[in-house]
Design a protein around this motif. Structure first.
Motif, PDB file in Angstrom:
ATOM      1  N   LEU A 126      -5.975  -4.215  -0.211  1.00 35.95           N
ATOM      2  CA  LEU A 126      -5.924  -3.452   1.147  1.00 35.95           C
ATOM      3  C   LEU A 126      -4.640  -4.328   1.613  1.00 35.95           C
ATOM      4  CD1 LEU A 126      -8.492  -6.002   2.785  1.00 35.95           C
ATOM      5  CD2 LEU A 126      -9.037  -3.222   2.382  1.00 35.95           C
ATOM      6  N   GLY A 127      -3.397  -4.699   0.852  1.00 40.23           N
ATOM      7  CA  GLY A 127      -2.579  -4.963   1.510  1.00 40.23           C
ATOM      8  C   GLY A 127      -1.527  -3.656   0.846  1.00 40.23           C
ATOM      9  N   LEU A 128      -1.682  -3.114  -0.349  1.00 39.78           N
ATOM     10  CA  LEU A 128      -1.403  -2.331  -0.931  1.00 39.78           C
ATOM     11  C   LEU A 128      -1.667  -0.770   0.291  1.00 39.78           C
ATOM     12  CD1 LEU A 128       0.042  -0.696  -2.819  1.00 39.78           C
ATOM     13  CD2 LEU A 128      -2.251  -0.599  -3.639  1.00 39.78           C
ATOM     14  N   GLN A 129      -3.123  -1.296   0.881  1.00 41.72           N
ATOM     15  CA  GLN A 129      -2.945   0.303   1.320  1.00 41.72           C
ATOM     16  C   GLN A 129      -2.079   0.278   2.704  1.00 41.72           C
ATOM     17  OE1 GLN A 129      -7.316   2.235   2.760  1.00 41.72           O
ATOM     18  NE2 GLN A 129      -7.020   0.161   3.691  1.00 41.72           N
ATOM     19  N   HIS A 130      -2.313  -0.939   3.222  1.00 37.34           N
ATOM     20  CA  HIS A 130      -1.463  -1.168   4.906  1.00 37.34           C
ATOM     21  C   HIS A 130      -0.385  -0.523   4.266  1.00 37.34           C
ATOM     22  CE1 HIS A 130      -3.107  -2.763   7.805  1.00 37.34           C
ATOM     23  NE2 HIS A 130      -4.379  -3.896   6.789  1.00 37.34           N
ATOM     24  N   VAL A 131       0.449  -0.317   3.143  1.00 36.62           N
ATOM     25  CA  VAL A 131       2.020  -0.252   2.484  1.00 36.62           C
ATOM     26  C   VAL A 131       1.564   1.111   2.576  1.00 36.62           C
ATOM     27  CG1 VAL A 131       3.394  -0.401   0.487  1.00 36.62           C
ATOM     28  CG2 VAL A 131       2.479  -2.687   1.337  1.00 36.62           C
ATOM     29  N   LEU A 136       5.688 -11.073   6.590  1.00 35.33           N
ATOM     30  CA  LEU A 136       5.387 -12.368   6.187  1.00 35.33           C
ATOM     31  C   LEU A 136       6.122 -13.022   7.786  1.00 35.33           C
ATOM     32  CD1 LEU A 136       7.176 -12.541   2.968  1.00 35.33           C
ATOM     33  CD2 LEU A 136       4.645 -12.361   3.773  1.00 35.33           C
ATOM     34  N   ILE A 137       7.184 -13.030   8.470  1.00 37.84           N
ATOM     35  CA  ILE A 137       7.144 -13.560   9.509  1.00 37.84           C
ATOM     36  C   ILE A 137       6.188 -14.346  10.299  1.00 37.84           C
ATOM     37  CG2 ILE A 137       9.074 -14.150  11.489  1.00 37.84           C
ATOM     38  CD1 ILE A 137      10.918 -13.323   9.632  1.00 37.84           C
ATOM     39  N   GLN A 138       6.334 -12.161  10.981  1.00 40.10           N
ATOM     40  CA  GLN A 138       5.451 -12.323  12.223  1.00 40.10           C
ATOM     41  C   GLN A 138       3.364 -12.437  11.576  1.00 40.10           C
ATOM     42  OE1 GLN A 138       4.624 -11.544  15.066  1.00 40.10           O
ATOM     43  NE2 GLN A 138       5.883  -9.395  15.567  1.00 40.10           N
ATOM     44  N   SER A 139       3.724 -11.979  10.711  1.00 38.89           N
ATOM     45  CA  SER A 139       1.914 -12.284   9.556  1.00 38.89           C
ATOM     46  C   SER A 139       1.410 -13.670   9.492  1.00 38.89           C
ATOM     47  CB  SER A 139       1.494 -11.484   9.194  1.00 38.89           C
ATOM     48  OG  SER A 139       1.451 -10.327   9.667  1.00 38.89           O
ATOM     49  N   TRP A 140       2.227 -14.218   8.708  1.00 40.65           N
ATOM     50  CA  TRP A 140       2.125 -15.991   8.229  1.00 40.65           C
ATOM     51  C   TRP A 140       2.575 -16.798   9.032  1.00 40.65           C
ATOM     52  CZ3 TRP A 140       0.313 -17.876   3.312  1.00 40.65           C
ATOM     53  CH2 TRP A 140       0.885 -18.990   3.692  1.00 40.65           C
ATOM     54  N   GLY A 141       3.795 -16.351   9.632  1.00 41.91           N
ATOM     55  CA  GLY A 141       4.225 -17.141  11.250  1.00 41.91           C
ATOM     56  C   GLY A 141       5.479 -18.780  10.715  1.00 41.91           C
ATOM     57  N   LEU A 142       6.430 -18.321  11.465  1.00 40.93           N
ATOM     58  CA  LEU A 142       7.186 -19.887  11.611  1.00 40.93           C
ATOM     59  C   LEU A 142       6.448 -21.160  12.393  1.00 40.93           C
ATOM     60  CD1 LEU A 142      10.168 -17.846  10.345  1.00 40.93           C
ATOM     61  CD2 LEU A 142       8.738 -19.208   8.925  1.00 40.93           C
ATOM     62  N   PRO A 143       7.322 -21.558  12.703  1.00 44.53           N
ATOM     63  CA  PRO A 143       6.796 -22.557  13.961  1.00 44.53           C
ATOM     64  C   PRO A 143       7.615 -21.955  15.126  1.00 44.53           C
ATOM     65  CG  PRO A 143       8.128 -23.903  12.390  1.00 44.53           C
ATOM     66  CD  PRO A 143       8.046 -22.659  11.617  1.00 44.53           C
ATOM     67  N   GLY A 144       7.023 -21.289  15.841  1.00 42.45           N
ATOM     68  CA  GLY A 144       7.264 -20.913  17.515  1.00 42.45           C
ATOM     69  C   GLY A 144       7.376 -19.161  16.882  1.00 42.45           C
ATOM     70  N   ILE A 145       7.497 -18.949  15.841  1.00 46.12           N
ATOM     71  CA  ILE A 145       7.478 -17.322  16.027  1.00 46.12           C
ATOM     72  C   ILE A 145       6.818 -16.925  14.777  1.00 46.12           C
ATOM     73  CG2 ILE A 145       8.779 -15.931  14.821  1.00 46.12           C
ATOM     74  CD1 ILE A 145      11.564 -17.813  15.082  1.00 46.12           C
ATOM     75  N   PHE A 193      -3.546 -12.856   6.646  1.00 43.03           N
ATOM     76  CA  PHE A 193      -3.142 -12.670   5.269  1.00 43.03           C
ATOM     77  C   PHE A 193      -3.084 -10.598   4.245  1.00 43.03           C
ATOM     78  CE2 PHE A 193      -4.116 -17.057   6.528  1.00 43.03           C
ATOM     79  CZ  PHE A 193      -3.382 -17.557   5.907  1.00 43.03           C
ATOM     80  N   VAL A 194      -4.531  -9.991   4.713  1.00 50.02           N
ATOM     81  CA  VAL A 194      -4.201  -9.049   4.617  1.00 50.02           C
ATOM     82  C   VAL A 194      -2.625  -8.361   4.315  1.00 50.02           C
ATOM     83  CG1 VAL A 194      -4.515  -6.441   4.389  1.00 50.02           C
ATOM     84  CG2 VAL A 194      -6.647  -8.409   4.076  1.00 50.02           C
ATOM     85  N   THR A 195      -2.338  -8.461   6.174  1.00 47.22           N
ATOM     86  CA  THR A 195      -0.881  -7.989   5.661  1.00 47.22           C
ATOM     87  C   THR A 195       0.415  -8.836   5.157  1.00 47.22           C
ATOM     88  OG1 THR A 195      -0.652  -8.867   8.078  1.00 47.22           O
ATOM     89  CG2 THR A 195      -1.013  -6.519   8.003  1.00 47.22           C
ATOM     90  N   VAL A 196      -0.094 -10.152   5.254  1.00 47.65           N
ATOM     91  CA  VAL A 196       0.902 -11.200   4.689  1.00 47.65           C
ATOM     92  C   VAL A 196       1.278 -10.774   2.546  1.00 47.65           C
ATOM     93  CG1 VAL A 196       1.163 -13.065   3.486  1.00 47.65           C
ATOM     94  CG2 VAL A 196       0.444 -13.317   6.038  1.00 47.65           C
ATOM     95  N   ALA A 197       0.273 -10.277   2.777  1.00 49.56           N
ATOM     96  CA  ALA A 197       0.192  -9.502   0.907  1.00 49.56           C
ATOM     97  C   ALA A 197       0.697  -8.066   1.178  1.00 49.56           C
ATOM     98  CB  ALA A 197      -1.709  -9.148   0.399  1.00 49.56           C
ATOM     99  N   GLY A 198       0.717  -7.301   2.428  1.00 51.90           N
ATOM    100  CA  GLY A 198       1.522  -6.209   2.226  1.00 51.90           C
ATOM    101  C   GLY A 198       2.816  -6.456   2.482  1.00 51.90           C
ATOM    102  N   GLY A 199       3.232  -7.746   3.519  1.00 50.21           N
ATOM    103  CA  GLY A 199       4.658  -7.627   3.589  1.00 50.21           C
ATOM    104  C   GLY A 199       5.188  -8.309   2.103  1.00 50.21           C
ATOM    105  N   ALA A 200       4.278  -9.012   1.148  1.00 48.01           N
ATOM    106  CA  ALA A 200       5.069  -9.292  -0.224  1.00 48.01           C
ATOM    107  C   ALA A 200       5.604  -8.588  -0.479  1.00 48.01           C
ATOM    108  CB  ALA A 200       3.956 -10.650  -0.632  1.00 48.01           C
TER     109      ALA A 200
END
Length: 465
Positions: free
Chosen positions: A34-39, A80-89, A332-339
């Motif tokens: 599914l991540g590859l499909q997004h890519v 990865l930043i957008q989907s997984w997230g960082l503190p405040g971002i 986490f599907v788009t996290v996989a796509g980001g990776a």
């Protein structure tokens, strides 16, 4: 929405297609697929901007390939930043990030200006990223400045402005001694027909990836005509790191920086609509605080883009549409796509292969991609009330007229101060400024609640394309 994922889940893999039920947990194999499909759905659009800018600036093929690698790498980090997230971002929803087409025309104006160049582009991208981080909490308050009559006009002008690039690609590329040769036009038309056929008769993922499939088929046909040079692909390494400031240290020009900051506002307004639409699709509420985190990710992604030799980033609408098609709402599907995107950016052979695609092949795909941008703007304008409010006609008519000035009369502002050329030579920015001020003049300022609802509706219109 339960957006956690178990890598060791014993659930059966989720099938790829529109019949998929909404799920929160996804098996590890299905996660990768599914991540590859997004890519694959976003890939053609993701690499288009570095190809457009690199070739417009007449960079060497190796440098264009470097831009492609940097773009894929930064796409991965921003996603990865957008989907997984960082503190405040990061909004922590299934979002794929890519370079926005809205930045193309002003960046080309900067890059082709002998007094500015690529260094000023990257300096302006860095400033725009920092600006985005700072103003993210305020964007919600700016929504009333960008009702559908304004954003629809801007997106329409973006698509129409980019069509010039697609048309020149279809003819073989500006500067090609055989520009307009029948073989170029024929291959472009063939790619266009392939994309149309796949869109008409394909289903699910195949239909969603029609542009990418059309480019692959077109490259094979172009190879049969001897138009594909793979020598640089053979000599490119399999692995290399993407180095920051590979084209030299950034330079800063006030007018250019302000120009891309205006683009950043437009991008973040568009992202706001995308996030609200995605909230509806996933039944996952987005409040002001979470919206601000998502917009900060746009700013941080753009800042990273400037550092790693690429351009401003935003959420890709076609991937938001794919969430609705597959029914898979796990971030986490788009996290996989980001990776996957990040890894692809570390493979120079792949970037060299993208750079080797003949411009005539890209022409057929470009007519579709850029035309769909214009069609999205037209669709948004279709929801505007022109019958009871004729003032909206004037907003669109005059703004589009301003936007067409650099396209139909490139020397129109030749006698204006040289420092203003990056602004005056961008039809998109002229159109945006005209639309905002004309809407204020004719219609006044709306309220934030209505603006949020309108932004969500126009994002759903864009996602439908």
């Amino acid at each position: 929405m339960a957006d956690s994922i178990s890598a060791t889940s014993h659930e059966p893999p989720v099938p790829l297609g529109p019949a998929t039920a909404p799920v929160g947990k996804v098996g590890s194999l299905a996660l990768g697929l599914l991540g590859l499909q997004h890519v694959l759905v976003m890939y053609a659009g993701a690499v288009a901007v570095p190809l457009i800018v690199g070739r417009a600036l007449k960079l060497a093929p190796e440098q264009v390939a470097m831009l492609v690698s940097a773009d894929l790498f930064a796409c991965g980090i921003a996603t990865l930043i957008q989907s997984w997230g960082l503190p405040g971002i990061g909004i922590r929803m299934p979002v794929m990030m890519g370079v926005t087409f809205a930045s193309v025309t002003p960046m080309i104006a900067m890059g082709t200006n002998p007094d500015l160049g690529l260094a000023v582009i990257y300096g302006s991208v860095i400033v725009a990223g920092l600006f985005g981080l700072l103003v993210a909490p305020l964007i919600g308050r700016l929504l009333p400045l960008f009702p559908p009559v304004v954003t629809g006009t801007i997106i329409l002008v973006i698509g129409v402005s980019l069509m010039k690039v697609g048309v020149n690609w279809a003819a073989g590329g500006v500067g090609n001694p055989n520009y307009g040769a029948p073989v170029f036009l024929g291959i472009s038309a063939f790619v266009l027909l392939v994309i149309m056929a796949i869109t008409r008769y394909g289903t699910g993922f195949v239909s969603s990836a029609s542009v990418l499939i059309g480019i692959v088929v077109g490259m094979v046909v172009a190879g049969l005509f001897g138009l594909v040079d793979l020598s640089r692909v053979a000599s490119a390494p399999w692995f290399d790191v993407v180095r920051p400031f590979a084209f030299g240290w950034p330079a800063f020009d006030p007018v250019s920086a302000v120009t891309l900051c205006i683009v950043m506002i437009v991008v973040m307004i568009e992202s706001t609509g995308m996030f609200l639409a995605l909230s509806e699709i996933t039944a996952d509420p987005v409040d002001e605080a979470r919206l601000t985190k998502g917009l900060r990710a746009d700013g941080l992604g753009t800042l990273i883009g400037g550092i790693f030799n690429t351009f401003p980033y935003t959420s890709f609408s076609q991937n938001i549409g794919l969430v609705g098609v597959t029914g898979v709402r796990s971030r986490f599907v788009t996290v996989a796509g980001g990776a996957i995107m990040l890894v692809l950016g570390l493979i120079p052979k792949l970037a060299a292969l993208v750079e080797a695609v003949p411009q005539c092949v890209l022409g057929g795909a470009g007519l579709v991609m850029f035309g769909m941008v214009a069609a999205t703007g037209a669709r948004i304008l279709g929801a505007v009330d022109f019958a009871r409010n004729r003032n909206n006609l004037f907003v669109v008519a005059i703004s589009v007229g301003f936007g067409m000035i650099p396209l139909v009369a490139p020397n129109f502002f030749k006698q204006m101060p040289h420092a203003l050329h990056p602004l005056l030579e961008s039809g998109i920015l002229l159109s945006a400024l005209a639309a905002v001020f004309l809407n204020l003049f004719f219609n006044g300022l709306g309220n934030t609640a209505d603006a949020r609802e309108q932004a969500m509706r126009q994002a759903q219109a864009a996602e439908a394309h």
